[in-house]
Design a protein around this motif. Structure first.
Motif, mmCIF file in Angstrom:
data_model
loop_
_atom_site.group_PDB
_atom_site.id
_atom_site.type_symbol
_atom_site.label_atom_id
_atom_site.label_comp_id
_atom_site.label_asym_id
_atom_site.label_seq_id
_atom_site.Cartn_x
_atom_site.Cartn_y
_atom_site.Cartn_z
ATOM 1 N N ARG A 124 0.772 -1.280 0.070
ATOM 2 C CA ARG A 124 0.092 0.020 -0.043
ATOM 3 C C ARG A 124 0.974 1.336 0.058
ATOM 4 O O ARG A 124 1.766 1.147 0.507
ATOM 5 C CB ARG A 124 -0.800 -0.038 1.165
ATOM 6 N N ASN B 22 0.845 4.066 1.701
ATOM 7 C CA ASN B 22 1.344 4.482 3.083
ATOM 8 C C ASN B 22 2.520 3.688 3.473
ATOM 9 O O ASN B 22 3.494 4.292 4.524
ATOM 10 C CB ASN B 22 0.114 4.516 4.077
ATOM 11 N N HIS C 123 -0.045 11.044 -5.875
ATOM 12 C CA HIS C 123 -1.634 10.822 -6.234
ATOM 13 C C HIS C 123 -1.816 10.313 -7.573
ATOM 14 O O HIS C 123 -0.556 10.420 -8.337
ATOM 15 C CB HIS C 123 -2.535 12.171 -6.095
ATOM 16 N N GLY D 67 -7.760 8.785 -8.067
ATOM 17 C CA GLY D 67 -7.500 7.306 -7.132
ATOM 18 C C GLY D 67 -7.703 6.309 -7.898
ATOM 19 O O GLY D 67 -7.646 6.226 -9.183
ATOM 20 N N PRO D 68 -7.946 5.211 -7.120
ATOM 21 C CA PRO D 68 -7.856 5.164 -5.801
ATOM 22 C C PRO D 68 -6.845 4.919 -4.997
ATOM 23 O O PRO D 68 -6.934 4.941 -3.960
ATOM 24 C CB PRO D 68 -9.077 3.691 -5.457
ATOM 25 N N HIS D 69 -5.846 4.856 -5.747
ATOM 26 C CA HIS D 69 -4.399 4.533 -4.678
ATOM 27 C C HIS D 69 -3.742 6.123 -4.513
ATOM 28 O O HIS D 69 -4.152 7.089 -5.001
ATOM 29 C CB HIS D 69 -3.464 3.839 -5.824
ATOM 30 N N SER D 70 -2.957 5.866 -3.576
ATOM 31 C CA SER D 70 -2.181 7.294 -3.401
ATOM 32 C C SER D 70 -0.828 6.653 -2.530
ATOM 33 O O SER D 70 -0.804 5.541 -2.211
ATOM 34 C CB SER D 70 -2.993 7.981 -2.446
ATOM 35 N N ARG E 89 0.598 8.438 0.968
ATOM 36 C CA ARG E 89 0.549 9.518 2.001
ATOM 37 C C ARG E 89 0.528 8.869 3.185
ATOM 38 O O ARG E 89 0.631 7.526 3.560
ATOM 39 C CB ARG E 89 -0.850 10.089 1.617
ATOM 40 N N GLU F 147 -1.706 8.658 5.567
ATOM 41 C CA GLU F 147 -2.898 7.936 5.914
ATOM 42 C C GLU F 147 -3.164 6.834 5.331
ATOM 43 O O GLU F 147 -2.511 6.476 4.329
ATOM 44 C CB GLU F 147 -4.137 8.896 5.625
ATOM 45 N N ASP F 148 -3.667 5.791 6.112
ATOM 46 C CA ASP F 148 -3.817 4.420 5.457
ATOM 47 C C ASP F 148 -4.799 4.446 4.478
ATOM 48 O O ASP F 148 -6.043 5.091 4.152
ATOM 49 C CB ASP F 148 -4.365 3.330 6.459
ATOM 50 N N ASN F 149 -4.470 3.654 3.198
ATOM 51 C CA ASN F 149 -5.386 3.460 2.070
ATOM 52 C C ASN F 149 -5.207 2.161 1.591
ATOM 53 O O ASN F 149 -4.130 1.819 1.335
ATOM 54 C CB ASN F 149 -4.813 4.478 0.765
#
Length: 611
Positions: free
Chosen positions: A464, A466, A489, A500-503, A505, A507-509
């Motif tokens: 992921r 994050n 992004h 998105g939907p991925h990133s 950062r 914060e958890d994604n």
């Protein structure tokens, strides 16, 4: 006032020259007939778009505040605007004399909108919203917050239809076909993939997916438009069933060639406003929708005979993983934009008279260079040109009031991008205009280290974003510095700049990074009143090979533009980081030099010479 009195009052106003106070008074005149004590106006449209067409800029019209983010709340006696730190100074200035109080979000002591309404209303009172411009999630959250105080939430008809007499029309610009040479897959192939995704969820009854996000509609139908600022989108809804495809769009927007194209693909056309009655007559099917992208009024229109299932849109992931044609086109777009950036940077370095240039003149110069490229369709977002202290304002936009004259010292932060038929670009460079402080050089170098370390990452499948974010931040965190925006992004394929939907950062994604996705790499440091520095490239995720416990992925940097070496403190870079930079610069030169004249090639050779 009774209804007749209200109409008489509204007709007496000169709507074109109404003051903000008069506009608020006109809105309050609608409260009694709607049986509400307050009304909330967000900055969104029915499709939860990042950029909003003028027709839905009601918050701007009612308040006079022109920032891109903010929510206005009007009660019978008071009014407030909630906005974030990007706009505190602008909002304070634009709200003067309006009787609208500024509420600074995320600042200690600032009440939430629900807390504010609790202090102004009593249990049993009703707050109104236009359900078309609130997402399902936003409306439910607000409803839950207000219900704890005994306050009700009610969806009413858009009051601005009656009080905003010179309101801009819903955009009627014609749509056009995004040719297969750019899209890579046909409508039929995309519809089939979408159906395959959602039919796996439940095959026991007829299932349909309601699509409200404009970029998802444009991608699915291989169409583009010009309704939305900086994004080639068009206002519409889409409903895909097991055997049918229904597009809801204003008929004026469909040229004959597009009509034939859609009919051949089996797409049935309906008027834009027909979405509500169409949903009301659905019977005994399951409707899938994304509650963060679907507006509350549309949800409520779905027949009670239907089951509703709220999901993450399967289109988002299908769209994010670029096909081979899209990837090849994106490489072409990067060459185009790289040529533009080299021409611009050479001009700024050798030909511009710094003492006569301003942030806005710089922006105009860059736009002119991009506009000369074939298949240019405009900026992909509002260009950020921040000199000196303005570079510390993350989403700074130069205006005639703030436009700063450049000087031969300090940093110029330039964040810009373009829409080409071949793809969408987004690039940031921090450019030294002259003498730099030791602090500026250190910040620049530490950010470059983080940028490179993320770009060099190799990681297992199912990783992921994050989990990789720390690679970009690690060097500044050691010095107790950080940035509050995301590190990366997604980027659309001649679509939205932010996808998105991925990133990547903090914060958890839960969405994992997959081969074929593109993502930005843009760490930064911002010091108020002094300077900002950010380096941004676009990365393509590609296979790295098989290894222990499975397959591995890596990043390929596809942005082509030199990274200025002058601010670098070489001793702070590792040998591996220096090698990465030198190899990147060699690739930039090899791919861009054939597109440049002799003087430009000479400048680029120096800019990309080994560190």
């Amino acid at each position: 006032m009774d209804k007749v009195t209200i109409n008489t009052y509204l007709c007496s106003l000169n709507f074109t020259n109404m003051t903000v106070k008069e506009r608020i008074t006109a809105l309050r005149a609608t409260f009694k007939q709607n049986k509400i004590k307050a009304f909330i106006i967000p900055s969104t449209d029915p499709h939860m778009s990042e950029y909003v067409a003028p027709h839905w800029e009601a918050r701007k019209w009612i308040s006079g505040f022109t920032g891109s983010a903010g929510t206005v709340v009007i009660t019978e006696n008071e009014a407030g605007l909630w906005t974030d730190s990007r706009y505190f100074l602008q909002a304070a200035e634009q709200l003067q004399g309006t009787d609208i109080e500024l509420y600074k979000e995320k600042i200690a002591g600032t009440p939430t909108i629900a807390d504010f309404l609790k202090s102004k209303l009593i249990a049993g009172d009703t707050v109104g919203i236009d359900g078309q411009v609130f997402s399902v999630i936003e409306a439910r959250t607000l409803q839950e917050e207000l219900s704890t105080y005994g306050i009700l939430l009610k969806t009413i008809a858009d009051p601005f239809d009656s009080i905003w007499k010179d309101r801009p029309l819903i955009p009627q610009n014609p749509v056009f076909i995004h040719e297969l040479q750019y899209a890579g897959k046909t409508i039929a192939e995309k519809i089939s993939a979408i159906r395959e995704q959602y039919e796996q969820l439940d095959n026991r009854k007829e299932t349909a997916i309601l699509v409200s996000a404009l970029d998802e509609i444009a991608w699915t139908l291989n169409l583009r438009g010009n309704d939305v600022h900086c994004s080639p989108l068009f206002i519409s809804y889409l409903l895909i069933t097991k055997s049918e495809v229904h597009l809801f769009i204003m008929p004026e927007k469909i040229p004959e060639t597009v009509k034939i194209y859609l009919e051949e693909a089996g797409v049935q056309l309906h008027g834009y406003q027909e979405i509500i009655p169409f949903l009301q007559q659905l019977n005994n099917i399951k409707v899938l929708l994304n509650p963060s992208q679907t507006n509350y009024a549309t949800l409520n229109a779905i027949s009670a005979e239907c089951d509703i299932e709220e999901i993450l849109s399967p289109i988002a992931l299908l769209k994010a993983i670029k096909n081979e044609v899209e990837i090849n086109n994106l490489h072409h777009a990067m060459v185009k934009d790289g040529v533009v950036m080299v021409k611009f940077l050479k001009w700024l370095d050798q030909d511009a008279n710094i003492h006569h240039e301003t942030e806005m003149s710089i922006e105009h110069k860059l736009h002119a260079l991009r506009a000369a490229q074939p298949n240019f369709f405009g900026e992909s977002f509002d260009t950020i040109v921040g000199y000196g202290a303005h570079g510390a304002i993350i989403h700074y936009k130069a205006t005639p009031e703030t436009d700063m004259v450049l000087e031969p010292k300090g940093f110029l932060l330039l964040d810009s991008g373009a829409q080409y038929f071949e793809g969408t670009t987004d690039i940031t460079r921090t450019i030294p205009l002259g003498a730099l402080t030791q602090e500026e050089k250190e910040d620049y170098t530490l950010i470059l280290k983080g940028h490179i370390d993320l770009a060099m990452a190799v990681f297992p499948e199912r990783t992921r974003g994050n989990q990789l974010d720390i690679l970009a931040r690690q060097h500044i965190l050691k010095r107790h510095m950080n940035y509050l925006h995301g590190t990366g992004h997604g980027i659309g394929s001649f679509l939205n700049t932010h996808e998105g939907p991925h990133s990547i950062r903090m914060e958890d994604n839960p969405v994992t990074l997959q081969a074929g996705m593109v993502v930005t790499d843009e760490p930064g440091v911002y010091k108020a009143g002094s300077h900002g520095t950010r380096t941004e490239n676009i990365l393509l995720i590609v296979p790295s090979g098989e290894g222990m416990f499975g397959n591995y992925l890596k990043f390929e940097t596809i942005t082509l533009c030199p990274i200025d070496k002058r601010p670098i403190i070489k001793e702070l870079l590792s040998e591996e980081e220096i090698n990465w930079l030198n190899l990147y610069h060699q690739r930039v030169y090899d791919l861009l030099a054939p597109q440049l004249d002799y003087d430009e090639r000479y400048w680029l050779a120096n800019a990309t010479a080994p560190l």
